[in-house]
Scaffold this motif. Structure first.
Motif, PDB file in Angstrom:
ATOM      1  N   ASP A 126       0.705  -1.259  -0.042  1.00  0.00           N
ATOM      2  CA  ASP A 126       0.128  -0.003  -0.016  1.00  0.00           C
ATOM      3  C   ASP A 126       0.858   1.155  -0.092  1.00  0.00           C
ATOM      4  N   ALA A 127       1.952   1.213   0.707  1.00  0.00           N
ATOM      5  CA  ALA A 127       2.795   2.442   0.846  1.00  0.00           C
ATOM      6  C   ALA A 127       3.487   2.575  -0.533  1.00  0.00           C
ATOM      7  N   MET A 128       3.808   1.556  -1.034  1.00  0.00           N
ATOM      8  CA  MET A 128       4.459   1.779  -2.483  1.00  0.00           C
ATOM      9  C   MET A 128       3.407   2.125  -3.560  1.00  0.00           C
ATOM     10  N   LEU A 129       2.344   1.726  -3.618  1.00  0.00           N
ATOM     11  CA  LEU A 129       1.109   2.370  -4.267  1.00  0.00           C
ATOM     12  C   LEU A 129       1.097   3.926  -4.365  1.00  0.00           C
ATOM     13  N   VAL A 130       0.963   4.288  -2.973  1.00  0.00           N
ATOM     14  CA  VAL A 130       0.910   5.667  -2.599  1.00  0.00           C
ATOM     15  C   VAL A 130       2.219   6.390  -3.022  1.00  0.00           C
ATOM     16  N   LEU A 131       3.414   5.891  -3.242  1.00  0.00           N
ATOM     17  CA  LEU A 131       4.436   6.430  -3.406  1.00  0.00           C
ATOM     18  C   LEU A 131       4.566   6.521  -5.147  1.00  0.00           C
ATOM     19  N   ARG A 132       3.995   5.541  -5.697  1.00  0.00           N
ATOM     20  CA  ARG A 132       4.083   5.200  -7.175  1.00  0.00           C
ATOM     21  C   ARG A 132       3.217   6.354  -7.531  1.00  0.00           C
ATOM     22  N   ARG A 133       1.789   6.454  -6.966  1.00  0.00           N
ATOM     23  CA  ARG A 133       0.844   7.882  -7.337  1.00  0.00           C
ATOM     24  C   ARG A 133       1.449   9.036  -7.063  1.00  0.00           C
ATOM     25  N   LEU A 134       2.409   9.115  -6.096  1.00  0.00           N
ATOM     26  CA  LEU A 134       2.771  10.540  -6.081  1.00  0.00           C
ATOM     27  C   LEU A 134       4.064  10.778  -7.077  1.00  0.00           C
ATOM     28  N   GLN A 135       4.690   9.889  -7.450  1.00  0.00           N
ATOM     29  CA  GLN A 135       5.801  10.106  -8.326  1.00  0.00           C
ATOM     30  C   GLN A 135       5.333  10.601  -9.836  1.00  0.00           C
ATOM     31  N   GLN A 136       3.791  10.164  -9.827  1.00  0.00           N
ATOM     32  CA  GLN A 136       3.078  10.691 -11.196  1.00  0.00           C
ATOM     33  C   GLN A 136       2.939  12.291 -11.033  1.00  0.00           C
ATOM     34  N   GLY A 137       2.598  12.650  -9.885  1.00  0.00           N
ATOM     35  CA  GLY A 137       2.398  13.980  -9.828  1.00  0.00           C
ATOM     36  C   GLY A 137       1.736  14.361  -8.301  1.00  0.00           C
ATOM     37  N   GLU A 138       1.508  15.549  -7.904  1.00  0.00           N
ATOM     38  CA  GLU A 138       0.622  15.853  -6.573  1.00  0.00           C
ATOM     39  C   GLU A 138      -0.722  15.374  -6.786  1.00  0.00           C
ATOM     40  N   ALA A 139      -1.005  14.964  -5.513  1.00  0.00           N
ATOM     41  CA  ALA A 139      -2.431  14.413  -5.253  1.00  0.00           C
ATOM     42  C   ALA A 139      -2.649  14.475  -3.795  1.00  0.00           C
ATOM     43  N   ASP A 140      -4.006  14.809  -3.690  1.00  0.00           N
ATOM     44  CA  ASP A 140      -4.602  15.206  -2.280  1.00  0.00           C
ATOM     45  C   ASP A 140      -5.016  13.946  -1.664  1.00  0.00           C
ATOM     46  N   THR A 141      -5.489  13.863  -0.332  1.00  0.00           N
ATOM     47  CA  THR A 141      -5.761  12.588   0.018  1.00  0.00           C
ATOM     48  C   THR A 141      -6.649  11.775  -0.505  1.00  0.00           C
ATOM     49  N   ALA A 142      -7.839  12.617  -1.023  1.00  0.00           N
ATOM     50  CA  ALA A 142      -9.004  11.931  -1.814  1.00  0.00           C
ATOM     51  C   ALA A 142      -8.474  11.341  -3.102  1.00  0.00           C
ATOM     52  N   ALA A 143      -7.438  11.828  -3.537  1.00  0.00           N
ATOM     53  CA  ALA A 143      -6.949  11.121  -4.802  1.00  0.00           C
ATOM     54  C   ALA A 143      -6.181   9.776  -4.386  1.00  0.00           C
ATOM     55  N   LEU A 144      -5.478   9.933  -3.158  1.00  0.00           N
ATOM     56  CA  LEU A 144      -4.880   8.728  -2.857  1.00  0.00           C
ATOM     57  C   LEU A 144      -5.599   7.699  -2.297  1.00  0.00           C
ATOM     58  N   LEU A 145      -6.764   8.081  -1.698  1.00  0.00           N
ATOM     59  CA  LEU A 145      -7.523   6.995  -0.928  1.00  0.00           C
ATOM     60  C   LEU A 145      -8.387   6.511  -2.157  1.00  0.00           C
ATOM     61  N   ALA A 146      -8.557   7.013  -3.306  1.00  0.00           N
ATOM     62  CA  ALA A 146      -9.342   6.432  -4.519  1.00  0.00           C
ATOM     63  C   ALA A 146      -8.162   5.463  -5.183  1.00  0.00           C
ATOM     64  N   GLU A 192     -16.388   0.059  -3.813  1.00  0.00           N
ATOM     65  CA  GLU A 192     -17.354   0.967  -2.779  1.00  0.00           C
ATOM     66  C   GLU A 192     -16.860   0.082  -1.477  1.00  0.00           C
ATOM     67  N   ALA A 193     -16.604   0.589  -0.342  1.00  0.00           N
ATOM     68  CA  ALA A 193     -16.565   0.077   0.864  1.00  0.00           C
ATOM     69  C   ALA A 193     -17.580   0.881   1.954  1.00  0.00           C
ATOM     70  N   PRO A 194     -17.819  -0.094   2.961  1.00  0.00           N
ATOM     71  CA  PRO A 194     -18.485   0.488   4.266  1.00  0.00           C
ATOM     72  C   PRO A 194     -17.742   1.792   4.754  1.00  0.00           C
ATOM     73  N   ALA A 195     -18.479   2.600   5.363  1.00  0.00           N
ATOM     74  CA  ALA A 195     -18.219   4.054   5.788  1.00  0.00           C
ATOM     75  C   ALA A 195     -17.008   3.473   6.830  1.00  0.00           C
ATOM     76  N   ALA A 196     -17.241   2.393   7.731  1.00  0.00           N
ATOM     77  CA  ALA A 196     -16.146   2.229   8.834  1.00  0.00           C
ATOM     78  C   ALA A 196     -14.972   1.819   8.109  1.00  0.00           C
ATOM     79  N   ARG A 250     -13.927   2.781   5.007  1.00  0.00           N
ATOM     80  CA  ARG A 250     -13.310   3.927   4.493  1.00  0.00           C
ATOM     81  C   ARG A 250     -12.473   4.600   5.628  1.00  0.00           C
ATOM     82  N   ALA A 251     -13.077   4.908   6.627  1.00  0.00           N
ATOM     83  CA  ALA A 251     -12.610   5.808   7.695  1.00  0.00           C
ATOM     84  C   ALA A 251     -11.251   5.097   8.417  1.00  0.00           C
ATOM     85  N   ALA A 252     -11.293   3.548   8.441  1.00  0.00           N
ATOM     86  CA  ALA A 252     -10.220   3.059   8.761  1.00  0.00           C
ATOM     87  C   ALA A 252      -9.023   3.154   7.801  1.00  0.00           C
ATOM     88  N   LEU A 253      -9.329   3.023   6.677  1.00  0.00           N
ATOM     89  CA  LEU A 253      -8.275   3.330   5.483  1.00  0.00           C
ATOM     90  C   LEU A 253      -7.868   4.745   5.499  1.00  0.00           C
TER      91      LEU A 253
END
Length: 90
Positions: free
Chosen positions: A32-52, A59-63, A65-68
């Motif tokens: 997961d950390a590597m996925l986030v790092l690779r996404r950020l290598q493509q360019g800036e991203a906010d938390t919503a884009a990284l969560l996506a 689709e995940a239950p609200a709980a 999504r909050a944990a993630l």
């Protein structure tokens, strides 16, 4: 990511070894950390884009999504502490 940072990586069994060419440090990251790092290598991203990127459109239950979201914040803090990413001003 910092200008000029390459963050070369290799992976085995779901773990990634990442070399930071700016600091000379090597780090062990999970998938997961590597996925986030690779996404950020493509360019800036906010938390919503990284969560996506982590959700991959599922689709995940609200709980779940909050944990993630909490896991992502901790992951971003770790990546900042390791000098693999920077925070961009709003």
């Amino acid at each position: 990511m910092s200008a000029g940072q390459l963050a070369a990586s290799r992976h085995w069994d779901g773990e990634f070894v990442v070399y930071n060419n700016l600091s000379g440090d090597t780090h062990l990251l999970g998938a997961d950390a590597m996925l986030v790092l690779r996404r950020l290598q493509q360019g800036e991203a906010d938390t919503a884009a990284l969560l996506a990127a982590l959700h991959e459109g599922a689709e995940a239950p609200a709980a779940a999504r909050a944990a993630l979201a909490a896991e992502l914040e901790a992951m971003l803090d770790d990546l900042r502490r390791l000098a693999l990413i920077d925070t961009a001003p709003c």
